[in-house]
Design an enzyme around this catalytic site. Sequence first.
Site, PDB file in Angstrom:
ATOM      1  N   SER A 181       0.830  -1.199   0.000  1.00  0.00           N
ATOM      2  CA  SER A 181       0.000   0.000   0.000  1.00  0.00           C
ATOM      3  C   SER A 181       0.871   1.258   0.000  1.00  0.00           C
ATOM      4  O   SER A 181       1.623   1.489  -0.953  1.00  0.00           O
ATOM      5  CB  SER A 181      -0.958  -0.040   1.191  1.00  0.00           C
ATOM      6  OG  SER A 181      -1.960   0.920   1.071  1.00  0.00           O
ATOM      7  N   ASP A 231      -9.896  -4.101  -4.775  1.00  0.00           N
ATOM      8  CA  ASP A 231      -9.133  -3.055  -4.092  1.00  0.00           C
ATOM      9  C   ASP A 231      -9.266  -1.748  -4.870  1.00  0.00           C
ATOM     10  O   ASP A 231      -9.055  -1.728  -6.086  1.00  0.00           O
ATOM     11  CB  ASP A 231      -7.661  -3.476  -4.021  1.00  0.00           C
ATOM     12  CG  ASP A 231      -6.785  -2.524  -3.224  1.00  0.00           C
ATOM     13  OD1 ASP A 231      -7.242  -1.412  -2.882  1.00  0.00           O
ATOM     14  OD2 ASP A 231      -5.634  -2.896  -2.943  1.00  0.00           O
ATOM     15  N   HIS A 280      -8.215  -4.936  -0.435  1.00  0.00           N
ATOM     16  CA  HIS A 280      -7.028  -4.246   0.065  1.00  0.00           C
ATOM     17  C   HIS A 280      -6.681  -4.761   1.459  1.00  0.00           C
ATOM     18  O   HIS A 280      -7.557  -4.990   2.290  1.00  0.00           O
ATOM     19  CB  HIS A 280      -7.289  -2.743   0.126  1.00  0.00           C
ATOM     20  CG  HIS A 280      -6.079  -1.938   0.433  1.00  0.00           C
ATOM     21  ND1 HIS A 280      -5.164  -1.568  -0.522  1.00  0.00           N
ATOM     22  CD2 HIS A 280      -5.610  -1.428   1.605  1.00  0.00           C
ATOM     23  CE1 HIS A 280      -4.201  -0.861   0.029  1.00  0.00           C
ATOM     24  NE2 HIS A 280      -4.444  -0.773   1.333  1.00  0.00           N
TER      25      HIS A 280
END
Length: 342
Positions: free
Chosen positions: A186, A280, A310
Site C-alpha cells: 500500500s 481493491d 485491500h
Amino acid sequence: MSTPRVHPVGRAARSMLAIAARRGEEVIRDGRRLDPQVQAMLRLAGRVSPLENRDVASSRRDMARAAILGPRGPQRVHSWERDLPGPDGPLRVRFYRDANLTTTPPAICFFHGGGWVIGDLASHDGPCRELAATSGAVVMSVDYRLAPEAPYPAAIDDCLAAYRWLSEQSGELGVDGDALALMGDSAGGNLAALVALGARDQGLRPPAVQALVYPATDFTMTSRSIETFAEGFLLTRDSMEWFRGQYLPDSERWHDPAASPLYADVTGVAPALVFTGGFDPLRDEGRAYAAKLAEAGVPVVDRCFDDQIHGFYNIAITRSSVAASDEINHTVGAALRGDLAW
C-alpha cells in the site's frame, strides 16, 4: 503451503469466518467474484476497521489491535532492532532472519503500509516474519516517520536512507549485496517504488527487484477502481482522501513524479513484482504502473489476486489471503535467487 501461526483471537476469527462464509449472496464486480470468507470478514469486522477512524491517535491504536488477527510467523525466525543514521535523527529498523539460513542470503528492505499515517514495526511484525521464513531472505523493516507530524517527503527520505545504508553495509550484515529487494504494501508500495527510482537517479547499488503489494502510485485518485470500490471493501475512497490530506494535502504536488510514481520516467528502474487485489480501490493504478514499467522495457510480473480486497497481505486471515500472501513471499524469494521466469 504451511498454515501460519496466529493469535488465539485470530484463530477464533477464522472459525467464525468459515461459518459466516456459508451465508450471503455472491459479490461480483468487473467479472470477479469476492472470496466468500473475505465477504464474511467484511460483514463481521467492517464496522471496526481502523481505516474508518478519522482521528490519528485512535486510528493508530485500532491498527495495532487489528494486527493480532494476522500471522505471527514461525518461532524459528529471530528478530533484533537497531538505529540507523536517518535524515532527521536515528531511524529505527527491525531485522528478521530464519535460523535455518546458513549461506549469505539476500535481503529485503521492507516498508509497511498504513497510508503514511498509521502502522509501524509492530503492525507488520507477523507478515515480516512470514516473509523471512518463506523467501529465504533477511528482512529489514523500516520504522519511517509518519504524517501528519512528518508529512511528505519525510517518509521517502527515511526509506531512501535506510536502503542506502543496507546497500552499503551488506558485508557487515552478512547478506548478498547483489541480491537486495525493495518491498512494501500500500503506502509502503508507493515508498518502495519511489526508492527504486531514487536508487537509479542517485547512483546507489541497484536493487535486484522491487516488490510492490497493492501500491499507491497516483495521488490524483482518478482510477476507475476507486469509484468501483469506493465503499464496502475495507479501504474506502473517503479513507484514502483522509490519508492523502494528512500526508500530502497540496493538490499541486499530486502529479509530481517524486510523489506519484505513475508519472515518473521509469526507464532503467529495477525489475518489478506488482501484486494487486481484484476488489481493491488501488487495483487499477497498481496495474497501470505495472503496464508503464513493461512499456519501458522493465521486467515485470503483474499478478492480480482477483478475489481479494485491500490489506490481504498483512491481514492474511482467510484461506485465500494466506495462500495469496504465501505466493507473494515465494515469488519474491524466487526473484532474489534468480529462479523466476520473467
